[in-house]
Design a protein around this motif. Structure first.
Motif, PDB file in Angstrom:
ATOM      1  N   SER A 106      -7.854  -4.897  -4.908  1.00  0.00           N
ATOM      2  CA  SER A 106      -8.610  -3.898  -4.119  1.00  0.00           C
ATOM      3  C   SER A 106      -9.727  -3.279  -4.955  1.00  0.00           C
ATOM      4  O   SER A 106      -9.615  -3.131  -6.172  1.00  0.00           O
ATOM      5  N   GLY A 107     -10.792  -2.884  -4.286  1.00  0.00           N
ATOM      6  CA  GLY A 107     -11.884  -2.169  -4.939  1.00  0.00           C
ATOM      7  C   GLY A 107     -11.429  -0.863  -5.580  1.00  0.00           C
ATOM      8  O   GLY A 107     -12.130  -0.294  -6.422  1.00  0.00           O
ATOM      9  N   LEU A 108     -10.240  -0.403  -5.203  1.00  0.00           N
ATOM     10  CA  LEU A 108      -9.721   0.817  -5.827  1.00  0.00           C
ATOM     11  C   LEU A 108      -9.319   0.573  -7.275  1.00  0.00           C
ATOM     12  O   LEU A 108      -8.972   1.521  -7.984  1.00  0.00           O
TER      13      LEU A 108
ATOM     14  N   GLU B  87       0.837  -1.205   0.000  1.00  0.00           N
ATOM     15  CA  GLU B  87       0.000   0.000   0.000  1.00  0.00           C
ATOM     16  C   GLU B  87       0.864   1.244   0.000  1.00  0.00           C
ATOM     17  O   GLU B  87       1.895   1.294   0.682  1.00  0.00           O
ATOM     18  N   LEU B  88       0.435   2.242  -0.740  1.00  0.00           N
ATOM     19  CA  LEU B  88       1.104   3.538  -0.687  1.00  0.00           C
ATOM     20  C   LEU B  88       0.075   4.608  -1.028  1.00  0.00           C
ATOM     21  O   LEU B  88      -0.372   4.711  -2.169  1.00  0.00           O
ATOM     22  N   PHE B  89      -0.336   5.347  -0.016  1.00  0.00           N
ATOM     23  CA  PHE B  89      -1.312   6.417  -0.215  1.00  0.00           C
ATOM     24  C   PHE B  89      -0.616   7.746   0.032  1.00  0.00           C
ATOM     25  O   PHE B  89      -0.205   8.037   1.161  1.00  0.00           O
ATOM     26  N   ARG B  90      -0.495   8.546  -0.985  1.00  0.00           N
ATOM     27  CA  ARG B  90       0.247   9.802  -0.881  1.00  0.00           C
ATOM     28  C   ARG B  90      -0.292  10.719  -1.980  1.00  0.00           C
ATOM     29  O   ARG B  90      -0.698  10.226  -3.038  1.00  0.00           O
ATOM     30  N   PRO B  91      -0.329  12.036  -1.752  1.00  0.00           N
ATOM     31  CA  PRO B  91      -0.710  12.925  -2.868  1.00  0.00           C
ATOM     32  C   PRO B  91       0.232  12.708  -4.054  1.00  0.00           C
ATOM     33  O   PRO B  91       1.415  12.427  -3.857  1.00  0.00           O
TER      34      PRO B  91
ATOM     35  N   TYR C  25     -16.169   5.308  -2.680  1.00  0.00           N
ATOM     36  CA  TYR C  25     -15.472   4.219  -2.004  1.00  0.00           C
ATOM     37  C   TYR C  25     -15.164   4.584  -0.557  1.00  0.00           C
ATOM     38  O   TYR C  25     -14.806   3.753   0.249  1.00  0.00           O
TER      39      TYR C  25
ATOM     40  N   TRP D  67     -12.360  -2.241   2.207  1.00  0.00           N
ATOM     41  CA  TRP D  67     -11.544  -1.772   3.325  1.00  0.00           C
ATOM     42  C   TRP D  67     -11.371  -2.935   4.287  1.00  0.00           C
ATOM     43  O   TRP D  67     -12.332  -3.396   4.898  1.00  0.00           O
TER      44      TRP D  67
ATOM     45  N   ALA E  32     -17.084   8.583  -9.688  1.00  0.00           N
ATOM     46  CA  ALA E  32     -15.679   8.161  -9.684  1.00  0.00           C
ATOM     47  C   ALA E  32     -15.268   7.762  -8.276  1.00  0.00           C
ATOM     48  O   ALA E  32     -14.345   6.972  -8.076  1.00  0.00           O
TER      49      ALA E  32
ATOM     50  N   THR F 111      -0.039   7.112   3.659  1.00  0.00           N
ATOM     51  CA  THR F 111       0.838   6.071   4.196  1.00  0.00           C
ATOM     52  C   THR F 111       1.982   6.749   4.937  1.00  0.00           C
ATOM     53  O   THR F 111       2.636   7.631   4.393  1.00  0.00           O
TER      54      THR F 111
ATOM     55  N   TYR G 157     -12.125  11.939   1.994  1.00  0.00           N
ATOM     56  CA  TYR G 157     -11.275  11.000   2.731  1.00  0.00           C
ATOM     57  C   TYR G 157     -10.005  10.758   1.930  1.00  0.00           C
ATOM     58  O   TYR G 157     -10.068  10.403   0.753  1.00  0.00           O
ATOM     59  N   ALA G 158      -8.862  10.961   2.552  1.00  0.00           N
ATOM     60  CA  ALA G 158      -7.595  10.867   1.826  1.00  0.00           C
ATOM     61  C   ALA G 158      -6.525  10.257   2.728  1.00  0.00           C
ATOM     62  O   ALA G 158      -5.844  10.964   3.469  1.00  0.00           O
ATOM     63  N   PRO G 159      -6.406   8.938   2.709  1.00  0.00           N
ATOM     64  CA  PRO G 159      -5.423   8.304   3.588  1.00  0.00           C
ATOM     65  C   PRO G 159      -3.995   8.665   3.166  1.00  0.00           C
ATOM     66  O   PRO G 159      -3.750   8.956   1.998  1.00  0.00           O
TER      67      PRO G 159
ATOM     68  N   ARG H 102     -12.744   2.143  -8.299  1.00  0.00           N
ATOM     69  CA  ARG H 102     -13.205   3.422  -7.763  1.00  0.00           C
ATOM     70  C   ARG H 102     -12.021   4.314  -7.442  1.00  0.00           C
ATOM     71  O   ARG H 102     -10.956   3.828  -7.071  1.00  0.00           O
ATOM     72  N   GLY H 103     -12.273   5.607  -7.511  1.00  0.00           N
ATOM     73  CA  GLY H 103     -11.231   6.552  -7.171  1.00  0.00           C
ATOM     74  C   GLY H 103     -11.184   6.880  -5.691  1.00  0.00           C
ATOM     75  O   GLY H 103     -12.171   6.720  -4.971  1.00  0.00           O
ATOM     76  N   LEU H 104     -10.010   7.313  -5.240  1.00  0.00           N
ATOM     77  CA  LEU H 104      -9.835   7.767  -3.863  1.00  0.00           C
ATOM     78  C   LEU H 104      -8.669   8.753  -3.858  1.00  0.00           C
ATOM     79  O   LEU H 104      -7.642   8.500  -4.503  1.00  0.00           O
ATOM     80  N   SER H 105      -8.818   9.846  -3.125  1.00  0.00           N
ATOM     81  CA  SER H 105      -7.710  10.795  -3.027  1.00  0.00           C
ATOM     82  C   SER H 105      -6.487  10.098  -2.459  1.00  0.00           C
ATOM     83  O   SER H 105      -6.609   9.261  -1.555  1.00  0.00           O
ATOM     84  N   ASN H 106      -5.328  10.449  -2.948  1.00  0.00           N
ATOM     85  CA  ASN H 106      -4.033   9.920  -2.519  1.00  0.00           C
ATOM     86  C   ASN H 106      -3.804   8.474  -2.949  1.00  0.00           C
ATOM     87  O   ASN H 106      -2.863   7.835  -2.506  1.00  0.00           O
TER      88      ASN H 106
ATOM     89  N   GLU I  95       3.617  14.125  -4.233  1.00  0.00           N
ATOM     90  CA  GLU I  95       4.656  13.588  -3.343  1.00  0.00           C
ATOM     91  C   GLU I  95       5.091  12.186  -3.738  1.00  0.00           C
ATOM     92  O   GLU I  95       5.749  11.494  -2.975  1.00  0.00           O
TER      93      GLU I  95
END
Lengths: 252, 272
Positions: free
Chosen positions: A146-148, A98-102, B260, A191, B257, B269, B265-267, A151-155, A105
């Motif tokens: 993953s469901g991602l 996993e790697l969630f980052r803007p 989810y 999740w 889009a 890491t 919400y913006a996790p 679907r989109g998710l920030s970061n 970055e």
């Protein structure tokens, strides 16, 4: 009826041999247990250093070490499994880095490393195991996605790309190998947490209250589908990613 | 924006006849005006005469021909006559926009509180007009070798929403109707596409229990402007979209889009 995989008394995976390629530490033990409880022998390949550290603690029948990143290492690991158990029926890819980052970055190497760990690693394991799986009347590959992927998710820009790649590979490989009897399917997860957290504690999270079933998933929630897709009960299913996500994808 | 469209021959609807159901008010009216600005002659079909008259007046003010007709489109037997009359007034319909659909009284009730009639009238109020009107125009469109059917669905036709049954089911069926029409009529030169609007403020939604969500729950941070929907329908009605059929076009500020996690919400890491 007596030999129907659903009604027979024997365990659904009796006599079968699986390679479980898994990257998240909390997932190795529950997935190993699920396959073993259904009768399979499990060879565990670490998809990350964290799982490699866990090693034999996961209860697998054979530990292949890892992370195994090149074709030759994977090929000799697959040969080890065949020498030890005489066959290979099931490949499970659950790389899950996993790697969630803007996006601002995330470096090139962040993206490429993540792609390598999540998508290319599964690709290489499919390559390495394909010939062995095709020697069985019904080899099967199961990719955790993953469901991602959908679907989109920030970061989650880089992460969701790697998941969509797995989803797409699952469909293409299902067609490419349909003639060999190897079925290729995906288990979509939402999740999910590898620890069991009390419901009351979970439901303090805004995210958890957003989920239709009002809780996060646990790898154990995925074991039923894993066994089903690994067994002959699902012999007409290929190219599908089936989601076990507490309703996340149904959500508006 | 619309002026620029009409300057481009690809988006020009001059000489085309468009018919829009539920065109007297709300988003239907905005779409009717959008089509008229692009040069189309517009037939406005609706239930209530007064908003239809007003819509016709506004279209005439834009310099286009218009014809209004009040009809109950859930009565299949009368729909053929409605389109025959439109043809006499404006000519054969080139573009049908299936927009009509009751919104009021649809949501907010538990399934065990819904009667047989709630269910049937809720479904048919949305689905019947789209089917009957498509049936009424598709033969002449096929005979002439051209025609565009544009169906208006909803984000709730693609995702579930709590205590929402008839509206979501019927709007989901609209998506599937689009695909059936596209596959069946494509060989005759008739296309069918579907628009999925997100949240747009209208009189209908203002009086409905399905209140518009606060803008903070929409990824772009605002609800849609009705004229933005008009632009999309104009594009789908124009020659610019000729090779597109059976498709679903979402216009929702990013809503579908996501979905989810809660909006925003913006996790992150942690660095290791």
């Amino acid at each position: 009826m007596s030999d129907s995989p659903v009604t027979q008394r024997a365990k659904p995976l009796d006599g079968k041999v699986a390679i479980l390629h898994v990257g998240a530490p909390g997932w190795a033990a529950p997935l190993t247990r699920a396959l073993q409880c259904a009768g399979a022998k499990v060879a565990l390949a670490a998809g990350s250093h964290e799982v490699a550290t866990l090693g034999a603690d996961t209860g697998a029948d054979l530990f292949l070490g890892g992370p195994l990143n090149d074709k030759h290492a994977i090929s000799s690991a697959v040969s080890r499994v065949e020498e030890r158990f005489g066959r290979l029926d099931i490949l499970v890819n659950a790389p899950q880095a996993e790697l969630f980052r803007p996006i601002s970055e995330l470096s090139d190497s962040d993206l490429l490393n993540l792609f390598d760990r999540n998508a290319a690693s599964a690709f290489r394991w499919c390559q390495g195991a394909g010939a062995h799986l095709s020697r069985q009347p019904s080899g099967r590959i199961i990719n955790f996605i993953s469901g991602l992927a959908r679907r989109g998710l920030s970061n989650a820009s880089a992460y969701s790309m790697t998941q969509a790649a797995l989803d797409a590979m699952t469909q293409s490989l299902a067609l490419e190998w349909a003639g060999t009897g190897i079925r290729v399917n995906g288990i979509g997860y939402g999740w999910t947490e590898a620890t069991h957290r009390p419901l009351e504690a979970q439901q303090k999270d805004r995210l958890v209250r957003y989920l239709p079933l009002r809780r996060k998933g646990h790898p154990d929630d995925l074991s039923g589908l894993l066994v089903y897709l690994a067994s002959d009960a699902s012999s007409f299913i290929t190219g599908q990613t089936v989601f076990v996500d507490g309703g996340a994808l149904a959500h508006a | 924006m619309s002026e620029r469209y009409s300057q481009s021959p690809m988006f020009d609807l001059t000489g085309k006849v468009a018919a829009i159901t539920g065109g007297g008010s709300g988003l239907g009216l905005e779409m009717a005006l959008g089509l008229a600005r692009a040069g189309a002659d517009v037939a406005v079909i609706g239930r209530r005469p007064r908003p239809i008259e007003e819509a016709v007046r506004r279209i005439n003010d834009l310099g286009g021909r218009s014809f209004g007709i009040s009809a109950d489109l859930t009565a299949g037997g009368t729909v053929g006559a409605v389109f025959a009359q439109i043809e006499r007034e404006l000519g054969p319909v080139d573009v049908l926009v299936n927009n009509a659909g009751l919104v009021a009284g649809q949501g907010g009730r538990a399934i065990w509180d819904l009667s047989d009639d709630d269910w049937r009238s809720g479904i048919s109020g949305i689905l019947d007009p789209a089917f009957f009107c498509s049936r009424a125009v598709s033969k002449q469109m096929s005979d002439r070798g051209r025609g565009k059917i544009i169906n208006i669905s909803s984000g709730l036709g693609m995702r579930g929403a709590r205590d929402n049954y008839m509206y979501g089911c019927a709007k989901g069926a609209i998506v599937q109707l689009t695909r059936s029409l596209a596959v069946s009529l494509g060989r005759y030169g008739v296309t069918a596409n579907c628009v999925v609007p997100g949240f747009f403020p209208t009189e209908g939604t203002a009086s409905s229990p399905m209140a518009l969500p606060s803008a903070e729950f929409i990824p772009v941070g605002r609800v849609g402007r009705p004229d933005e929907l008009g632009h999309l329908v104009t594009w789908l009605a124009s020659e610019a979209s000729n090779y597109m059929t059976g498709e679903v076009f979402v216009i929702d500020g990013g809503g579908l889009a996501g979905g989810y996690a809660p909006t925003g919400y913006a996790p992150v890491t942690p660095h290791v």
